[in-house]
Motif scaffolding. Structure first.
Motif, short mmCIF file in Angstrom:
data_model
loop_
_atom_site.label_atom_id
_atom_site.label_comp_id
_atom_site.label_asym_id
_atom_site.label_seq_id
_atom_site.Cartn_x
_atom_site.Cartn_y
_atom_site.Cartn_z
N GLY A 1 1.00 -0.86 -0.42
CA GLY A 1 0.42 0.22 -0.06
C GLY A 1 1.18 1.53 -0.21
O GLY A 1 0.59 2.36 -0.44
N GLN A 2 1.65 1.05 0.19
CA GLN A 2 2.69 2.39 0.81
C GLN A 2 3.76 2.39 -0.23
O GLN A 2 3.64 3.65 -1.32
N LEU A 3 4.25 1.49 -0.97
CA LEU A 3 4.77 1.30 -2.37
C LEU A 3 3.63 2.12 -3.31
O LEU A 3 3.79 2.77 -4.76
N TRP B 1 14.39 2.44 -3.11
CA TRP B 1 12.92 3.02 -2.87
C TRP B 1 12.56 3.36 -4.44
O TRP B 1 11.91 3.76 -4.84
N GLU B 2 13.44 4.92 -4.11
CA GLU B 2 13.35 5.87 -4.99
C GLU B 2 12.94 4.86 -6.38
O GLU B 2 12.68 5.42 -7.47
N TYR B 3 14.53 4.23 -6.38
CA TYR B 3 14.31 3.36 -7.89
C TYR B 3 12.86 2.92 -7.98
O TYR B 3 12.56 2.93 -9.18
N VAL B 4 11.93 2.01 -7.75
CA VAL B 4 11.34 0.76 -7.74
C VAL B 4 10.06 2.13 -8.07
O VAL B 4 9.48 1.81 -8.07
N VAL B 5 9.75 3.24 -6.49
CA VAL B 5 8.25 3.67 -7.37
C VAL B 5 8.42 4.48 -8.91
O VAL B 5 7.96 4.61 -9.04
N SER B 6 9.87 4.82 -9.28
CA SER B 6 9.76 5.63 -10.33
C SER B 6 9.92 4.83 -11.31
O SER B 6 9.61 4.92 -12.41
N MET B 7 10.64 3.00 -11.19
CA MET B 7 9.98 2.04 -12.33
C MET B 7 8.70 2.17 -12.65
O MET B 7 7.73 2.00 -13.32
N LEU B 8 7.92 1.83 -11.76
CA LEU B 8 6.46 1.45 -11.56
C LEU B 8 5.58 2.66 -11.91
O LEU B 8 4.62 2.80 -12.88
N THR B 9 5.71 4.43 -11.72
CA THR B 9 5.13 5.04 -12.15
C THR B 9 5.57 5.16 -13.97
O THR B 9 4.42 5.63 -14.34
N ILE B 10 6.72 4.86 -13.73
CA ILE B 10 7.30 5.33 -15.54
C ILE B 10 6.26 3.37 -16.05
O ILE B 10 5.77 4.05 -17.14
N PHE B 11 6.38 2.67 -16.00
CA PHE B 11 5.71 1.64 -16.06
C PHE B 11 4.03 2.17 -16.28
O PHE B 11 2.97 2.22 -17.22
N SER B 12 3.89 2.82 -15.04
CA SER B 12 1.79 3.20 -15.31
C SER B 12 2.08 3.50 -15.72
O SER B 12 0.09 4.46 -16.57
N LEU B 13 2.76 5.19 -16.78
CA LEU B 13 2.33 5.44 -17.68
C LEU B 13 2.72 5.16 -18.87
O LEU B 13 2.62 5.90 -19.86
N GLY B 14 2.55 4.51 -19.14
CA GLY B 14 2.86 3.63 -20.43
C GLY B 14 4.01 4.03 -21.04
O GLY B 14 4.49 3.93 -21.68
N ALA B 15 4.93 3.81 -20.83
CA ALA B 15 6.70 4.55 -20.55
C ALA B 15 7.25 3.62 -20.63
O ALA B 15 7.22 2.72 -19.42
N GLY B 16 8.62 3.64 -20.91
CA GLY B 16 10.09 2.68 -20.67
C GLY B 16 10.76 3.11 -20.34
O GLY B 16 11.28 4.59 -19.90
N ILE B 17 10.97 1.85 -18.92
CA ILE B 17 12.67 2.93 -18.22
C ILE B 17 13.81 2.65 -19.03
O ILE B 17 13.87 1.62 -19.59
N SER B 18 14.11 3.77 -18.83
CA SER B 18 16.08 3.75 -18.75
C SER B 18 16.96 4.35 -17.54
O SER B 18 16.93 5.55 -17.62
N PRO B 19 17.23 3.31 -17.14
CA PRO B 19 18.35 3.98 -15.41
C PRO B 19 19.28 4.09 -16.26
O PRO B 19 19.89 3.69 -16.76
N GLN B 20 20.27 5.40 -15.85
CA GLN B 20 21.58 5.47 -15.91
C GLN B 20 22.20 5.31 -14.73
O GLN B 20 22.01 5.54 -13.67
#
Length: 563
Positions: free
Chosen positions: A39-41, A81-100
């Motif tokens: 839920g927090q995530l 934490w910041e990575y996982v939240v950002s990854m799921l945010t990007i996926f939820s917007l229909g985009a692909g993640i590109s971590p640097q």
């Protein structure tokens, strides 16, 4: 308040877990001290998504209406934490993640931004200074980067206590089947860096295979130490989120002391690191743990034994490393994995019955992967295959496949029963000396079996007379520093103690001095091309510190050749 999410994994499973076990911890970031329930995530993903959507619209970018399937959002954050939240945010917007990479140079980032034209760049607050340097370069007249590219600091809105919101899935818009999942850039250890694009479906196919093979459940703990900018960085993250296991991270910086301390606390089910990581762990054990009182030392050992999957990935596993760790784990071997940025996981030793003809093999192909060998090169078809390359060369993707649609890996291997034994990259680990084929991994293993060698890297150097020579970069075990061997002694010891045939023995050697190191990637891969340039390079015969065997007196047949 109800918060909507896409009706696909891992959102579906996270919502179900939140309803079933609202207090279950699914993420523990030891670096930031954050622990989170499902839920927090989800709450934090919704919080960041709202801010990111607003930022995109302010910059004239409507993500929902952006044409083309390959929509990327860049991110700079350590896995956690910041990575996982950002990854799921990007996926939820229909985009692909590109971590640097968190250590990426601003100049390198500009090249990636020009190549991929992302929708935005997210960054953890700790990297604000680096991002400012990137902004300066982007603003230059001829940078080639979209001048309206938004840079946004990651804000997770972490809720104290359990979330008071409810979560629901919304019907798929039909875009899921074509949604981009990720854009990762290759490490560059075996060739020029290029972008590798995977569909979201390919990421899920690989994740579900791991869940089944590892038998992941909500009772498991997956320890992830991989940098987030490579495919290995999400190799464990997505399976953990789907299965409900607890994902533990520690900033993606490999620290042997921290790792051993965490293992000693028990409860870890799965982790995987590179062979060089295991060597560092063994060195730390010998220096700091083996000298502890028996009961205290056994706590560390039992924690390691209790780990169901102690995996190896990133580079070749040597018999020396496997033997050492099988003994330390009281008969439980390390489990070798083989994957690539393009195909994700390809082969894997299974934990239930790890008995193989060669315990340094990578086991059989995972379900769904089809393998064929063409003149020793592995070629593949798989449901987790990448979609295309992102490169200045538009023909690169087409050239990567043969006429039957098999991906040409460039990796050399042989089949042993239903398993595969890797010999390394064709362009650096397999080479030719006087008509003989040499495998760097075999020579490195023989070198490491000598008691006075603590580190060995073998690579080819060009030679007009014999095509390529086996050159070794060697580090002496500190306890043997007073008896520095030479190349002749080394060759005699290899012949007497390992039985390595004469044509396989190194004919060029560089002994590392105190303080000298061979560069490795953040994932533990040795950068052999950089090492060759640094320690040998042009005119290697005359470089200081390089020993070279004179081949004029050598007879071909005495080296093992046929008359």
């Amino acid at each position: 308040m109800q918060l909507p999410f896409p009706a696909f994994s891992p959102f579906v499973e996270l919502i179900q877990l939140e309803k079933r076990s609202p207090q279950k911890i699914i993420l523990r970031d030891h670096s930031s001290g954050v622990t989170a329930t499902a839920g927090q995530l989800l709450h934090s993903v919704s919080f960041l998504r709202e801010k990111l959507q607003a930022t995109l619209l302010q910059n004239g970018i409507d993500n929902a209406r952006t044409s083309g399937d390959d929509k990327f959002i860049f991110m700079i954050a350590p896995p956690g934490w910041e990575y996982v939240v950002s990854m799921l945010t990007i996926f939820s917007l229909g985009a692909g993640i590109s971590p640097q990479s968190i250590v990426i140079r601003p100049e390198e980032m500009i090249r990636f931004l020009k190549l991929s034209n992302p929708l935005a760049l997210l960054y953890a607050p700790a990297f604000a200074e680096k991002v400012e340097a990137i902004k300066v370069l982007c603003a230059e007249k001829d940078s080639g980067v979209n001048p309206r590219l938004p840079f946004m600091e990651i804000q997770t809105g972490y809720p104290d206590g359990l979330s008071t919101h409810t979560y629901e899935t919304k019907p798929n818009t039909g875009l899921f089947s074509s949604q981009t999942g990720s854009l990762f850039f290759t490490s560059g250890t075996s060739g020029n860096q290029k972008g590798v694009i995977h569909s979201y479906q390919a990421l899920l196919a690989s994740a579900r295979e791991r869940i089944g093979t590892w038998k992941l459940t909500e009772n498991d703990v997956v320890l992830n130490q991989k940098p987030g900018n490579w495919m290995g960085g999400i190799f464990a993250i997505i399976p953990s989120l789907i299965s409900g296991a607890c994902l533990e991270t520690c900033a993606g910086v490999f620290n042997p002391k921290w790792f051993w301390d965490r293992i000693s606390q028990g409860g870890v089910s799965v982790f995987d690191i590179a062979p060089t990581g295991y060597d560092r762990l063994a060195h730390y054990f010998d220096k700091h743990i083996s000298v502890l009182p028996h009961t205290q030392k056994e706590t560390y050992i039992h924690g390691m034994i209790a780990t169901r999957v102690a995996g190896v990935s990133g580079s070749l596993l040597s018999p020396h490393t496997q033997k050492r760790w099988t003994e330390l784990r009281r008969g439980k071997p390390l489990l070798n994995f083989y994957g690539s940025t393009e195909v994700l996981l390809i082969c894997s030793m299974r934990w239930e019955s790890p008995e193989y003809p060669d315990m340094c093999s990578v086991g059989p192909a995972v379900p769904g992967v089809e393998v064929k060998l063409v003149e020793g090169e592995m070629r593949l078809k798989a449901p987790s295959m990448f979609s295309r390359y992102l490169s200045d060369d538009p023909t690169l993707t087409e050239k990567a496949f043969d006429s039957e649609g098999f991906f040409k890996t460039g990796d050399c291997a042989e089949k042993l029963g239903d398993c595969y034994l890797l010999h390394g990259r064709a362009n650096i680990d397999v080479f030719h000396f006087w008509g003989f084929t040499l495998h760097a991994g075999e020579i490195e293993s023989a070198l490491l079996s000598l008691p006075y060698i603590s580190n060995a890297i073998v690579l080819p150097v060009e030679d007009e007379e014999c095509q390529e020579r086996a050159a070794a970069i060697l580090q002496i075990n500190p306890s043997f520093k007073s008896r520095q061997p030479d190349l002749e002694t080394l060759r005699k010891d290899l012949t007497a103690k390992t039985g390595l045939m004469l044509f396989k023995l190194p004919t060029v050697v560089y002994w590392l001095h105190e303080g000298q190191e061979v560069s490795v990637t953040a994932n533990g891969k040795v950068q052999k091309k950089d090492a060759r340039k640094k320690f040998f390079g042009d005119g290697w015969r005359c470089k200081e510190g390089v020993e070279v065997l004179d081949l004029k007196g050598m007879e071909y047949w005495r080296m093992g050749g046929q008359c």
